[in-house]
Design a protein around this motif. Structure first.
Motif, PDB file in Angstrom:
ATOM      1  N   THR A   1       0.817  -1.216   0.000  1.00  0.00           N
ATOM      2  CA  THR A   1       0.000   0.000   0.000  1.00  0.00           C
ATOM      3  C   THR A   1       0.854   1.270   0.000  1.00  0.00           C
ATOM      4  O   THR A   1       0.375   2.345  -0.371  1.00  0.00           O
ATOM      5  N   ARG A   2       2.121   1.160   0.395  1.00  0.00           N
ATOM      6  CA  ARG A   2       2.990   2.353   0.495  1.00  0.00           C
ATOM      7  C   ARG A   2       4.128   2.303  -0.517  1.00  0.00           C
ATOM      8  O   ARG A   2       5.193   2.872  -0.288  1.00  0.00           O
ATOM      9  N   TYR A   3       3.884   1.680  -1.627  1.00  0.00           N
ATOM     10  CA  TYR A   3       4.926   1.559  -2.650  1.00  0.00           C
ATOM     11  C   TYR A   3       5.218   2.919  -3.291  1.00  0.00           C
ATOM     12  O   TYR A   3       4.319   3.741  -3.489  1.00  0.00           O
ATOM     13  N   SER A   4       6.479   3.108  -3.637  1.00  0.00           N
ATOM     14  CA  SER A   4       6.875   4.303  -4.402  1.00  0.00           C
ATOM     15  C   SER A   4       7.977   3.911  -5.379  1.00  0.00           C
ATOM     16  O   SER A   4       8.825   3.052  -5.059  1.00  0.00           O
ATOM     17  N   GLU A   5       7.967   4.503  -6.564  1.00  0.00           N
ATOM     18  CA  GLU A   5       8.958   4.192  -7.586  1.00  0.00           C
ATOM     19  C   GLU A   5      10.336   4.745  -7.193  1.00  0.00           C
ATOM     20  O   GLU A   5      10.427   5.781  -6.522  1.00  0.00           O
ATOM     21  N   ILE A   6      11.382   4.051  -7.636  1.00  0.00           N
ATOM     22  CA  ILE A   6      12.726   4.583  -7.454  1.00  0.00           C
ATOM     23  C   ILE A   6      12.984   5.624  -8.532  1.00  0.00           C
ATOM     24  O   ILE A   6      12.245   5.728  -9.517  1.00  0.00           O
ATOM     25  N   SER A   7      14.009   6.378  -8.363  1.00  0.00           N
ATOM     26  CA  SER A   7      14.338   7.431  -9.329  1.00  0.00           C
ATOM     27  C   SER A   7      14.829   6.796 -10.631  1.00  0.00           C
ATOM     28  O   SER A   7      15.294   5.653 -10.641  1.00  0.00           O
ATOM     29  N   PRO A   8      14.752   7.537 -11.747  1.00  0.00           N
ATOM     30  CA  PRO A   8      15.280   7.009 -13.013  1.00  0.00           C
ATOM     31  C   PRO A   8      16.757   6.639 -12.916  1.00  0.00           C
ATOM     32  O   PRO A   8      17.185   5.656 -13.536  1.00  0.00           O
ATOM     33  N   GLU A   9      17.541   7.385 -12.133  1.00  0.00           N
ATOM     34  CA  GLU A   9      18.966   7.084 -11.991  1.00  0.00           C
ATOM     35  C   GLU A   9      19.157   5.760 -11.242  1.00  0.00           C
ATOM     36  O   GLU A   9      19.985   4.925 -11.634  1.00  0.00           O
ATOM     37  N   ALA A  10      18.409   5.555 -10.179  1.00  0.00           N
ATOM     38  CA  ALA A  10      18.507   4.305  -9.421  1.00  0.00           C
ATOM     39  C   ALA A  10      18.020   3.131 -10.271  1.00  0.00           C
ATOM     40  O   ALA A  10      18.559   2.015 -10.183  1.00  0.00           O
ATOM     41  N   TRP A  11      17.022   3.382 -11.088  1.00  0.00           N
ATOM     42  CA  TRP A  11      16.502   2.334 -11.984  1.00  0.00           C
ATOM     43  C   TRP A  11      17.572   1.910 -12.977  1.00  0.00           C
ATOM     44  O   TRP A  11      17.779   0.701 -13.202  1.00  0.00           O
ATOM     45  N   GLN A  12      18.257   2.845 -13.571  1.00  0.00           N
ATOM     46  CA  GLN A  12      19.300   2.522 -14.536  1.00  0.00           C
ATOM     47  C   GLN A  12      20.450   1.768 -13.863  1.00  0.00           C
ATOM     48  O   GLN A  12      21.008   0.821 -14.435  1.00  0.00           O
ATOM     49  N   ALA A  13      20.779   2.158 -12.663  1.00  0.00           N
ATOM     50  CA  ALA A  13      21.838   1.463 -11.936  1.00  0.00           C
ATOM     51  C   ALA A  13      21.431   0.018 -11.654  1.00  0.00           C
ATOM     52  O   ALA A  13      22.261  -0.905 -11.735  1.00  0.00           O
ATOM     53  N   LEU A  14      20.167  -0.191 -11.334  1.00  0.00           N
ATOM     54  CA  LEU A  14      19.664  -1.555 -11.083  1.00  0.00           C
ATOM     55  C   LEU A  14      19.764  -2.403 -12.334  1.00  0.00           C
ATOM     56  O   LEU A  14      20.218  -3.558 -12.288  1.00  0.00           O
ATOM     57  N   LEU A  15      19.384  -1.854 -13.468  1.00  0.00           N
ATOM     58  CA  LEU A  15      19.466  -2.599 -14.723  1.00  0.00           C
ATOM     59  C   LEU A  15      20.914  -2.942 -15.073  1.00  0.00           C
ATOM     60  O   LEU A  15      21.205  -4.036 -15.588  1.00  0.00           O
ATOM     61  N   ASP A  16      21.827  -2.013 -14.808  1.00  0.00           N
ATOM     62  CA  ASP A  16      23.249  -2.278 -15.084  1.00  0.00           C
ATOM     63  C   ASP A  16      23.769  -3.434 -14.236  1.00  0.00           C
ATOM     64  O   ASP A  16      24.591  -4.237 -14.697  1.00  0.00           O
ATOM     65  N   GLN A  17      23.260  -3.552 -13.030  1.00  0.00           N
ATOM     66  CA  GLN A  17      23.706  -4.625 -12.149  1.00  0.00           C
ATOM     67  C   GLN A  17      23.191  -5.985 -12.604  1.00  0.00           C
ATOM     68  O   GLN A  17      23.935  -6.963 -12.673  1.00  0.00           O
ATOM     69  N   VAL A  18      21.912  -6.075 -12.927  1.00  0.00           N
ATOM     70  CA  VAL A  18      21.314  -7.381 -13.237  1.00  0.00           C
ATOM     71  C   VAL A  18      21.717  -7.876 -14.619  1.00  0.00           C
ATOM     72  O   VAL A  18      21.688  -9.088 -14.883  1.00  0.00           O
TER      73      VAL A  18
END
Length: 260
Positions: free
Chosen positions: A139-156
């Motif tokens: 119920t309290r979900y919030s999106e991460i920032s575009p920068e954090a999202w790109q960093a996550l994709l680079d990791q996986v």
């Protein structure tokens, strides 16, 4: 003048008919006796017929009412998470399909618009596939920032995604533990139905959330494009469709989903 005198003859009284000497009351008495005799005989016949009918009815076996057909048990299958939907047409949207960008495979079904037989628009209702208990409600979900999202994709993309990273990639989620122990995961939701909480019981077919794109490129950018529902079915540590080819997944899913 000669006077004639009628001389009474003794035999006249003797020849008078006997019925003329019977009083009227005797006629009535005889009629009543005859009537009573006829009525009594008639009643005896009716009582005999009634007794025979009762005896015959007692000899007829009583046939019990047939038992109603058993209701369809939830054990016979689950419902599609989007009412009226069918299986995804594209094999890439089935469990076990490759996910090259994170060096892994999909662990569930992806329901997209114009591919499952019903509209899957942003905000479309999502229902419980089975009756059970909610074990996770974001119920309290919030999106991460575009920068954090790109960093996550680079990791996986380099090492593959671990469970924590996969959890982030699923976006807003609801998890439902069915009464048979299986866990149903709903991902990429735009919202959760108001009033739901962990530990709450829900029934099969109850609306629990809404289609969205959380945990995706579009969701991070604040767009409503790319709406879909990701739906996983877990039995212990195995997800439905694990190690199966697309044809085997479709065959197994044909008996898994029974409605609505």
């Amino acid at each position: 003048m000669i006077h004639l005198r009628r001389v009474s003859r003794p035999y006249e009284a003797a020849v008078t008919p006997t019925w003329r000497r019977i009083r009227p009351g005797w006629y009535l008495l005889v009629a009543l006796i005859v009537y009573a005799t006829v009525v009594t005989a008639s009643l005896r016949g009716s009582n005999k017929s009634l007794q025979e009918a009762r005896t015959a009815a007692a000899e007829v076996p009583v046939v019990p009412e047939p038992a109603p057909p058993p209701l369809l048990s939830e054990e016979s299958g689950i419902w599609f998470p989007i009412p009226g939907a069918g299986l995804p047409v594209d094999d890439a949207h089935l469990p076990g399909a490759a996910r090259v960008y994170r060096r892994g495979v999909s662990q569930g079904f992806d329901f997209y618009d114009e591919e499952v037989g019903v509209p899957v628009a942003y905000g479309s209702a999502v229902v419980a596939a089975a009756s059970g208990t909610l074990v996770r409600v974001d119920t309290r979900y919030s999106e991460i920032s575009p920068e954090a999202w790109q960093a996550l994709l680079d990791q996986v993309v380099e090492d593959g995604a671990d469970e924590g990273q996969l959890d982030r990639l699923r976006g807003r989620q609801v998890w439902l533990r069915g009464d048979d122990g299986r866990v149903f995961r709903y991902a990429h939701l735009s919202d959760v139905r108001r009033g739901l909480a962990e530990g709450q019981r829900v029934y099969r077919g109850q609306v629990i959330g809404f289609v969205g794109n959380s945990g995706t490129d579009d969701g991070v950018q604040g767009s409503t494009r790319g709406a879909r529902l990701h739906f996983e079915i877990w039995d212990g540590d195995l997800f439905f469709g694990d190690a199966l080819d697309p044809e085997a997944v479709r065959l197994a899913a044909a008996s898994l989903f029974t409605g609505p």
